[in-house]
Design an enzyme around this catalytic site. Structure first.
Site, PDB file in Angstrom:
ATOM      1  N   HIS A 347      -6.028   3.651 -14.261  1.00 44.02           N
ATOM      2  CA  HIS A 347      -4.851   3.408 -13.422  1.00 44.02           C
ATOM      3  C   HIS A 347      -3.742   2.624 -14.091  1.00 44.02           C
ATOM      4  CE1 HIS A 347      -5.880   4.874  -9.365  1.00 44.02           C
ATOM      5  NE2 HIS A 347      -7.121   4.757  -9.802  1.00 44.02           N
ATOM      6  N   ARG A 536       4.235  -3.768  -4.223  1.00 45.64           N
ATOM      7  CA  ARG A 536       3.828  -5.095  -4.675  1.00 45.64           C
ATOM      8  C   ARG A 536       4.899  -5.709  -5.559  1.00 45.64           C
ATOM      9  NH1 ARG A 536      -1.459  -6.937  -3.424  1.00 45.64           N
ATOM     10  NH2 ARG A 536      -0.957  -8.709  -4.737  1.00 45.64           N
ATOM     11  N   LYS A 541       7.752  -3.877 -12.088  1.00 46.02           N
ATOM     12  CA  LYS A 541       8.386  -3.040 -11.066  1.00 46.02           C
ATOM     13  C   LYS A 541       9.875  -3.377 -10.909  1.00 46.02           C
ATOM     14  CE  LYS A 541       4.120  -2.220  -8.356  1.00 46.02           C
ATOM     15  NZ  LYS A 541       4.027  -0.770  -8.112  1.00 46.02           N
ATOM     16  N   LYS A 647       5.962   9.198  -0.932  1.00 49.08           N
ATOM     17  CA  LYS A 647       6.121   9.025   0.524  1.00 49.08           C
ATOM     18  C   LYS A 647       7.600   9.082   0.911  1.00 49.08           C
ATOM     19  CE  LYS A 647       2.210   5.852   0.179  1.00 49.08           C
ATOM     20  NZ  LYS A 647       1.891   4.414   0.033  1.00 49.08           N
TER      21      LYS A 647
HETATM   22  C1  LIG Z   1       1.949   3.524  -0.953  1.00 50.50           C
HETATM   23  C2  LIG Z   1       1.711   2.084  -0.820  1.00 50.50           C
HETATM   24  C3  LIG Z   1       1.716   1.266  -1.958  1.00 50.50           C
HETATM   25  C4  LIG Z   1       2.005   1.792  -3.341  1.00 50.50           C
HETATM   26  O1  LIG Z   1       3.411   1.767  -3.559  1.00 50.50           O
HETATM   27  P1  LIG Z   1       4.040   1.954  -5.000  1.00 50.50           P
HETATM   28  O2  LIG Z   1       5.510   1.993  -4.738  1.00 50.50           O
HETATM   29  O3  LIG Z   1       3.540   3.258  -5.522  1.00 50.50           O
HETATM   30  O4  LIG Z   1       3.627   0.795  -5.824  1.00 50.50           O
HETATM   31  C5  LIG Z   1       1.502  -0.092  -1.791  1.00 50.50           C
HETATM   32  N1  LIG Z   1       1.291  -0.622  -0.569  1.00 50.50           N
HETATM   33  C6  LIG Z   1       1.294   0.136   0.535  1.00 50.50           C
HETATM   34  C7  LIG Z   1       1.077  -0.521   1.861  1.00 50.50           C
HETATM   35  C8  LIG Z   1       1.504   1.512   0.453  1.00 50.50           C
HETATM   36  O5  LIG Z   1       1.487   2.252   1.571  1.00 50.50           O
END
Ligand SMILES: *Cc1c(COP(=O)(O)O)cnc(C)c1O
Length: 800
Positions: A347, A536, A541, A647
């Site tokens: 990962h 996070r 990021k 998403k």
């Molecule tokens: C999808 C999701 C993540 C991952 O988000 P990234 O932008 O890919 O780091 C983290 N926390 C929650 C609650 C999520 O639904």
């Protein structure tokens, strides 16, 4: 009991009375929630039993997905949807004067994960069941999931999460299926039948108790199982131990989720958790396998074990232990079975996240497992020696045990038949850089499986308005076959569709604005661009890049009366690991900036900054449908895949991102006209790391926008105590900006201007939004899970 509104109501009222001894009018939302949960559980119970029975009878291959995290969120809404009884329940409740949404609020998020890795595991369980695949999860039933976050005076404050406080209606405790887990003690050896045999003696034993949760597929009879293990003291505790401390130490094993996903803390309790998960899961899987099959010689034909990152990698020596010590198998056969059974997902390439356990911790806690790891290492190094005679340097770099530590990723690669990355670019970086030597040795193991998301949660459930519109346009096949979303391409230039989807986005923005108002008392303009970064908080990021750009906008608006921007609402949501000093400072910075921006009469007409506290799955479900812009701005090469990006896309937001992780594949899918990309490429970043040549101070000196914003971190611009943001300032200048924030600033600011220009042309924007939705089907975890099933696990759907 769900066949009609009337039958539902009758059953519901009767059970409510029976369970709580209360009349309907006296009952609370929580009573009602639990009653509904009990009914659903009963409704699926025969399918759950039948799924298990059929698996037993047909003896088809099963996959077990081992993960230290499962970030499930709430289950009621998804379960009702998947069972196709949501409408009946909703209508039945409405007539009784209750809103289903109100009842759903009573449910706590099952927050047994930090972020992407844990959510991926949860999305996979939805897809496995929905595709009728025999696949189950194995995890830990943490008493406290990821901490609850509150913001006080701009700072993150953590509170223990309490998801089990009011019980968990979805779980079934199975005390008859307990297993013992052994720690500490000694290994004894003796000769038997000319063979050296080992036994683990004087061990301290704790009990693993399984709690099973049904994983209900979408309109199918398949109900798979997520088995979560809870640690309990043994009935006969160790004689030489103080009882209270033994009990406390035992319960600690499943008490807390470690709140950090990218730093290996090296704490003994974490190693205990890892072995606890693995040993409990394998013992129980093997127990039921033996009941059916007797000997273990064909184990790999009937069982696939997948390890989600290296946290469950002790599955490799644990399976070896059982085959060697209990089955009395010879090493070579045991090793062949182990490798054929196990597959591994990597990962991350962040070096600070790569797990390394010091031998001085590992060996005393798990003496027999350590012996096996030593033997694996010896044989692995021997094989390397035969292939690369004399190349000590290479062998030292690839060894599993070296310099007093066990390297978990090396063990994972050596002991599995498949090693996959989670997006094309990430898998290439693994092969060509991070794991180059391992790829050179066993290239056939390496492959890619681009991550995906459960579209039934992130679109069907989270955005019913958009889902209904899609179904009206192209029919409902996309719910089972998400690639069918591509048919939405027919409607890209359809004025009616553009209008409809624009209205839905507007509605969802208004709903989020309401939520923001009720949580923060700040009014945001739902007509403004909703520009969202939720994930996070991590240096890589680059929330800081977003912040510096907002500071630049603030400065420019105040100083240049001819300058204006299209109204924008910048929305953040992020938890920082409690021990991650820098990340917590960035949270404080976002909140301080929000205060400055939102209280400035001139600036706040155009720009608002919102920090939404306690980012988690259920909050995420209300944010994604309301976003116009998806901020995916990690330093290229650092974000293995990202799933938040998917998403957003599926809900019609446009990505503003670097060429990192799955952003690259989103670009391939939608084309360059329908995404805003900027910044260094991964190759450029990695070349800078290798060869040097970046000096962040140059960007500070040559770009007045950067200089002003950076200076404001340490002068009196913010009203916080002196030195509050010094660490952030230093990260950029004294430490040469490891994540290239300043380097990418200019390119990011230009991309933001393109965003604005594009948004002004609303009709064009809506076309781009529809193109994103249309191409999002391949980012469903259904696609991902089919690839894992066909190419790695070799499992087939059960006949319904
Ligand atoms: C999808 C999701 C993540 C991952 O988000 P990234 O932008 O890919 O780091 C983290 N926390 C929650 C609650 C999520 O639904």
């Amino acid at each position: 009991m769900f066949s009609s509104k009337e039958s539902f109501q009758k059953n519901f009222l009767k059970r409510l009375e029976m369970t709580y001894g209360k009349t309907f009018r006296e009952s609370t939302s929580r009573d009602q929630y639990n009653t509904l949960g009990i009914m659903v559980r009963e409704y699926i119970s025969s399918n759950w039993i039948q799924t298990n029975e059929r698996n037993r009878a047909e003896n088809n291959k099963q996959v077990y997905y081992l993960s230290i995290e499962f970030l499930l969120g709430k289950l009621m809404g998804q379960n009702l949807l998947n069972l196709g009884i949501r409408d009946v329940v909703q209508e039945g409740l409405e007539e009784l004067g209750i809103h289903l949404e109100k009842i759903e609020e009573s449910e706590s998020d099952a927050g047994l994960g930090n972020g992407g890795l844990g959510r991926l595991a949860a999305c996979f369980l939805d897809s496995l069941a929905s595709l009728n695949l025999p696949g189950h999860g194995c995890g830990i039933r943490y008493k406290h999931g990821l901490f609850d976050q509150k913001i006080a005076d701009g700072y993150q404050v953590e509170y223990p999460e309490q998801w089990l406080r009011h019980g968990n209606v979805w779980e079934v405790r199975k005390p008859d299926q307990c297993v013992d887990i052994s720690f500490w003690g000694e290994v004894e050896s003796r000769e038997a039948d000319g063979r050296l045999e080992f036994s683990h003696t004087a061990a301290e034993t704790i009990v693993a108790v399984p709690y099973d949760m049904p994983m209900i597929g979408y309109q199918t009879n398949t109900v798979n199982t997520l088995r979560l293990w809870s640690a309990e003291p043994a009935h006969h505790p160790p004689l030489n131990r103080d009882l209270l401390s033994y009990k406390r130490e035992t319960e600690a094993v499943s008490e807390f989720l470690y709140p950090d996903d990218t730093h290996d803390e090296g704490k003994i309790l974490r190693l205990k958790q890892q072995y606890f998960l693995v040993s409990a899961s394998l013992q129980s899987i093997i127990r039921s396998y033996r009941n059916k099959n007797g000997t273990m010689h064909r184990f790999h034909d009937r069982v696939a074990l997948h390890i989600n990152d290296t946290h469950p990698v002790l599955a490799i020596p644990e399976l070896m232990r059982i085959l060697l010590d209990e089955e009395k198998m010879e090493w070579d056969e045991a090793w062949e079975i182990t490798v054929k059974t196990i597959s591994y997902t990597n990962h991350t390439t962040l070096s600070e996240a790569l797990e390394k356990w010091p031998v001085y911790l590992f060996k005393p806690l798990l003496p027999r497992i350590y012996m096996i790891v030593e033997e694996i290492n010896e044989r692995y190094c021997q094989a390397l020696w035969e292939r690369y005679p004399g190349d000590w340097n290479r062998i030292e770099q690839m060894a599993i045990l070296a310099h007093g530590v066990v390297k978990m990723a090396h063990l994972a690669i050596a002991g599995s038949h498949s090693v996959n990355g989670v997006a094309k670019i990430h898998s290439e970086i693994l092969k060509n850089r991070e794991m180059k030597l391992f790829y050179g040795f066993e290239p056939e193991k390496f492959n890619n499986k681009t991550n995906g998301i459960a579209h039934r949660r992130w679109l069907l459930k989270a955005n019913p308005e958009l889902s209904d519109t899609i179904t009206e346009a192209i029919g409902g096949d996309w719910v089972r076959e998400p690639e069918a979303l591509i048919q939405m391409k027919r409607f890209i230039y359809d004025a009616g569709m553009k209008e409809k989807t624009a209205q839905i986005k507007q509605l969802r923005k208004e709903m989020l604005a309401q939520k923001i108002y009720s949580q923060t008392a700040i009014k945001v303009d739902p007509e403004s661009i909703f520009d969202v970064q939720v994930k996070r908080l991590h240096a890589y990021k680059r929330q800081l890049l977003n912040v510096l750009h907002i500071m630049y906008l603030y400065n420019r608006i105040r100083e240049d009366s001819n300058f204006s921007v299209y109204p924008r609402t910048f929305i953040f949501g992020a938890k920082a690991s409690p021990g991650y000093y820098y990340a917590k400072k960035v949270i404080k910075l976002i909140n301080s900036l929000a205060d400055k921006v939102n209280s400035d009469p001139k600036v706040s007409k155009m720009v608002k900054v919102i920090f939404m506290e306690n980012y988690r799955v259920s909050l995420a479900e209300s944010i994604f449908p309301a976003a116009d812009i998806s901020e995916q701005i990690s330093t290229a090469s650092k974000e293995a895949s990202g799933t938040g990006n998917m998403k957003f896309m599926m809900n019609g937001a446009l990505t503003l991102g670097t060429l990192d992780g799955a952003n690259v594949e989103i670009l391939e899918a939608v084309g360059p006209a329908n995404i805003f990309t900027f910044g260094l490429t991964a190759d450029q970043v990695l070349n800078y790391y290798e060869n040097g040549g970046y000096r962040s101070t140059e960007y500070y000196h040559h770009d007045a926008r950067i200089r002003q914003a950076a200076d404001q971190l340490v002068n009196s611009f913010f009203h916080e105590t002196e030195g509050e943001f010094e660490a952030i300032y230093d990260s950029l200048l004294a430490h040469n900006d490891q994540y290239f924030v300043l380097k990418d600033f200019s390119s990011y600011a230009e991309a933001q201007e393109r965003v604005e220009q594009t948004f002004i042309n609303r009709s064009e924007w809506q076309e781009k939004s529809l193109i994103n939705i249309a191409h999002s089907g391949s980012f469903s975890s259904d696609r991902t899970i089919k690839e894992y099933s066909d190419e790695i696990w070799k499992i087939k759907p059960m006949i319904r």
